[in-house]
Design a protein around this motif. Sequence first.
Motif: not given
Length: 181
Positions: A127, A139, A148, A150-151, A154, A156, A178
């Motif tokens: 990560k 992330t 990918w 992730t905001d 949660g 994606m 996001l």
Amino acid sequence: MKTLAISFIAAFISIASFAQEKTVMVGGAPMYPSKNIVENAVNSKDHTTLVAAVKAAGLVETLQSAGPFTVFAPTNKAFDKLPKGTVETLVKPENKSTLTKILTYHVVAGKWSAEDLMAKIKAGNGKAMLTTVQGGTLTAWMKGKNVWITDEKGGMAKVTISDVNQSNGVIHVIDTVLMPK
């Protein structure tokens, strides 16, 4: 006549230099590394919603500045995933601060290529935490060979086109909008 000939030669040299640039096709248009984020984005038919939102938020000048910026750019289809009426509501003048918060959440200071992101993900044991210019956190992680994001809520987003180099940074096209906290 001499001035016209010089202008023609200058235009030809300019066209020839564009032809030699390593472009990436996004939304049916070549993205030129010598142009800035806004100059390229306005030509992508897949980013008309994003461009309209950037204009409504008053962020055109910012994204034309020196940067460098890494922009995770949602496509029109990504915006279409939002609940019906969301985009129309966000672009209203009274919602400018909310729209600005969402758009600047898609921007990270510095120029982060896909290779840079993957190295940071590897160094972070799978990560990579990225601080957005909005002040939130994204992330980055890998699923197979894909990056990918992730905001904070949660959600994606998959990077569908990476390393669209610009004169003031890089764009990574994503398939989902996001959302910050």
